[in-house]
Scaffold this motif. Structure first.
Motif, PDB file in Angstrom:
ATOM      1  N   ASN A 197      15.694   2.796  10.637  1.00  0.00           N
ATOM      2  CA  ASN A 197      17.060   2.974  11.150  1.00  0.00           C
ATOM      3  C   ASN A 197      17.091   3.906  12.353  1.00  0.00           C
ATOM      4  O   ASN A 197      17.900   3.729  13.268  1.00  0.00           O
ATOM      5  CB  ASN A 197      17.977   3.508  10.059  1.00  0.00           C
ATOM      6  CG  ASN A 197      18.504   2.408   9.148  1.00  0.00           C
ATOM      7  OD1 ASN A 197      18.741   1.288   9.604  1.00  0.00           O
ATOM      8  ND2 ASN A 197      18.676   2.708   7.875  1.00  0.00           N
ATOM      9  N   THR A 198      16.222   4.908  12.358  1.00  0.00           N
ATOM     10  CA  THR A 198      16.141   5.807  13.516  1.00  0.00           C
ATOM     11  C   THR A 198      15.734   5.033  14.767  1.00  0.00           C
ATOM     12  O   THR A 198      16.301   5.222  15.850  1.00  0.00           O
ATOM     13  CB  THR A 198      15.130   6.939  13.248  1.00  0.00           C
ATOM     14  OG1 THR A 198      15.596   7.735  12.160  1.00  0.00           O
ATOM     15  CG2 THR A 198      14.976   7.824  14.491  1.00  0.00           C
ATOM     16  N   GLN A 199      14.755   4.133  14.631  1.00  0.00           N
ATOM     17  CA  GLN A 199      14.334   3.328  15.774  1.00  0.00           C
ATOM     18  C   GLN A 199      15.451   2.390  16.233  1.00  0.00           C
ATOM     19  O   GLN A 199      15.639   2.170  17.436  1.00  0.00           O
ATOM     20  CB  GLN A 199      13.078   2.519  15.413  1.00  0.00           C
ATOM     21  CG  GLN A 199      11.868   3.363  15.065  1.00  0.00           C
ATOM     22  CD  GLN A 199      11.544   4.377  16.137  1.00  0.00           C
ATOM     23  OE1 GLN A 199      11.520   4.057  17.328  1.00  0.00           O
ATOM     24  NE2 GLN A 199      11.302   5.615  15.723  1.00  0.00           N
ATOM     25  N   ILE A 200      16.218   1.868  15.272  1.00  0.00           N
ATOM     26  CA  ILE A 200      17.349   1.002  15.628  1.00  0.00           C
ATOM     27  C   ILE A 200      18.410   1.784  16.392  1.00  0.00           C
ATOM     28  O   ILE A 200      18.965   1.314  17.400  1.00  0.00           O
ATOM     29  CB  ILE A 200      17.942   0.370  14.354  1.00  0.00           C
ATOM     30  CG1 ILE A 200      16.970  -0.673  13.793  1.00  0.00           C
ATOM     31  CG2 ILE A 200      19.306  -0.264  14.633  1.00  0.00           C
ATOM     32  CD1 ILE A 200      17.368  -1.241  12.452  1.00  0.00           C
ATOM     33  N   GLN A 201      18.696   3.000  15.952  1.00  0.00           N
ATOM     34  CA  GLN A 201      19.670   3.841  16.652  1.00  0.00           C
ATOM     35  C   GLN A 201      19.202   4.173  18.064  1.00  0.00           C
ATOM     36  O   GLN A 201      19.987   4.173  19.013  1.00  0.00           O
ATOM     37  CB  GLN A 201      19.915   5.115  15.860  1.00  0.00           C
ATOM     38  CG  GLN A 201      20.655   4.885  14.549  1.00  0.00           C
ATOM     39  CD  GLN A 201      20.698   6.123  13.679  1.00  0.00           C
ATOM     40  OE1 GLN A 201      20.342   7.216  14.110  1.00  0.00           O
ATOM     41  NE2 GLN A 201      21.138   5.969  12.428  1.00  0.00           N
ATOM     42  N   MET A 202      17.915   4.458  18.220  1.00  0.00           N
ATOM     43  CA  MET A 202      17.378   4.739  19.554  1.00  0.00           C
ATOM     44  C   MET A 202      17.466   3.508  20.453  1.00  0.00           C
ATOM     45  O   MET A 202      17.700   3.622  21.651  1.00  0.00           O
ATOM     46  CB  MET A 202      15.916   5.191  19.440  1.00  0.00           C
ATOM     47  CG  MET A 202      15.725   6.507  18.682  1.00  0.00           C
ATOM     48  SD  MET A 202      16.479   7.914  19.526  1.00  0.00           S
ATOM     49  CE  MET A 202      15.350   8.120  20.903  1.00  0.00           C
ATOM     50  N   ARG A 203      17.311   2.339  19.848  1.00  0.00           N
ATOM     51  CA  ARG A 203      17.420   1.087  20.618  1.00  0.00           C
ATOM     52  C   ARG A 203      18.857   0.844  21.039  1.00  0.00           C
ATOM     53  O   ARG A 203      19.124   0.454  22.192  1.00  0.00           O
ATOM     54  CB  ARG A 203      16.932  -0.084  19.740  1.00  0.00           C
ATOM     55  CG  ARG A 203      16.910  -1.430  20.477  1.00  0.00           C
ATOM     56  CD  ARG A 203      15.721  -1.514  21.398  1.00  0.00           C
ATOM     57  NE  ARG A 203      15.576  -2.844  21.971  1.00  0.00           N
ATOM     58  CZ  ARG A 203      16.104  -3.209  23.149  1.00  0.00           C
ATOM     59  NH1 ARG A 203      16.815  -2.355  23.852  1.00  0.00           N
ATOM     60  NH2 ARG A 203      15.906  -4.435  23.608  1.00  0.00           N
TER      61      ARG A 203
END
Length: 360
Positions: A197-203
């Motif tokens: 989810n952190t990577q999705i938020q950064m994306r």
């Protein structure tokens, strides 16, 4: 990226749960300190101690601010430092003018600082506090009382310091046990949703790319059947070590199944992830494991697409891995989210090597 943590520890993430309980400790110490100190403001004012009354009043303002910000913003204001400052100043001055009445507040102040501050800060501040309070006691009380006071303050500090250290160490070990695979030391599924989810938020927010690699050891059941489960465990530990050696500090290595590993690659395009996957499979197959056990692996790779969930992202990587195993294993298959029908399978040849993943 900083996460807001609720006072109610409902998270399934062990780290957030531990921090949630710490927030509750901080909240209740400040709340009940306010209930204890607030009446003393009026008491000291009526006794003519206006300076001490003002000091206690400022202490109450700090306590109220911390409680409100923690309650409604989930943020620990001042990190306990103003609590320590006002507690020390109030206790020292009250002991100087009121004698034993002020001294008695030194003991809960010592304990409170160990719960509210980082351990190193608490040790330094409490050491200075105890020494200064001992000097005040020496000037204020007879010598026999001074020695009793000094030793009791010192013992209180030592006992609470040991307790706080043990609690912190236990919390760290329990969190490690809850977030790591006990066999390989890799991260386990409890951390998976948060990191994805952190990577999705950064994306979504910053257009930062990320890729996912699933690695599955080929014919692992044969290893267990032929050499035994102990040998299989040694192979898994060694495989995790070889994979980790090829990764960067910012990458995340998970063990998500019996012989299946997942690598989260922040700031990495799909092409770079494919190159890294070939390196990972080469690292596993190039040299034999214990007892001359030869191991190959298959890998599925995909890049995160903006707007999708982590389960969709992971499912696409799993489809790529399934295709790699269906096509004969010992190969890398890359699946792009923009075109689910295009599968590119590359058989891994002995000695093949790519370049390290490039941050994009």
């Amino acid at each position: 990226m900083t996460k807001r943590l609720s006072l109610t520890s409902t998270s399934t993430n062990p780290t957030e749960t531990a921090l949630g309980y710490r927030r509750q400790i901080v909240y209740y110490i400040h709340f009940w300190s306010l209930a204890a100190v607030a009446p003393l403001v009026l008491v000291q004012w009526h006794q003519g101690n206006s300076l001490l009354s003002a000091l206690l009043g400022l202490f109450c303002v700090n306590l109220i601010a911390v409680v409100l910000v923690l309650r409604f913003r989930d943020r620990y204001l001042f990190k306990g430092r103003l609590f320590a400052l006002f507690a020390i100043a109030s206790t020292l001055y009250s002991t100087h003018i009121n004698g034993h009445i002020g001294l008695f507040w030194g003991y809960p102040a010592i304990a409170g600082m160990f719960f509210l501050l980082v351990l190193r800060e608490a040790l330094v501040l409490n050491a200075l506090f105890i020494m200064t309070l001992s000097v005040v006691a020496y000037l204020r009380f007879p010598e026999p009382e001074f020695w009793r006071i000094s030793f009791s303050l010192g013992m209180t500090g030592v006992v609470v310091a040991v307790f706080a250290w043990l609690v912190g160490r236990m919390q760290g070990e329990l969190t490690s046990l809850a977030t790591s695979d006990p066999l390989t030391g890799c991260l386990n599924r409890s951390q998976m949703a948060d990191i994805l989810n952190t990577q999705i938020q950064m994306r979504e927010r910053y257009e930062r790319v990320a890729s996912l690699v699933l690695v599955d050891l080929d014919h692992f059941k044969t290893i267990n059947d032929r050499w035994g489960h102990a040998a299989g465990d040694r192979v898994l530990r060694e495989a995790a070590k070889r994979l980790q050696q090829r990764l960067r500090d910012v990458d995340h290595l998970f063990r998500i199944g019996g012989e299946e590993f997942m690598v989260v690659l922040p700031e990495t395009r799909q092409k770079s992830a494919e190159e890294l996957a070939r390196q990972l499979l080469t690292a596993l197959s190039l040299a034999p494991f214990h007892n001359e056990i030869h191991v190959t692996a298959s890998a599925g790779i995909t890049e995160l697409i903006k707007g999708e969930t982590w389960s969709t992202w992971l499912n696409r990587a799993d489809q790529a891995l399934y295709t790699a195993k269906e096509d004969g294993r010992n190969r890398v298959v890359s699946l792009r989210g923009s075109d689910h029908s295009s599968l590119a399978g590359d058989e891994l040849r002995p000695g093949a090597a790519g370049t390290p993943p490039v941050a994009t």
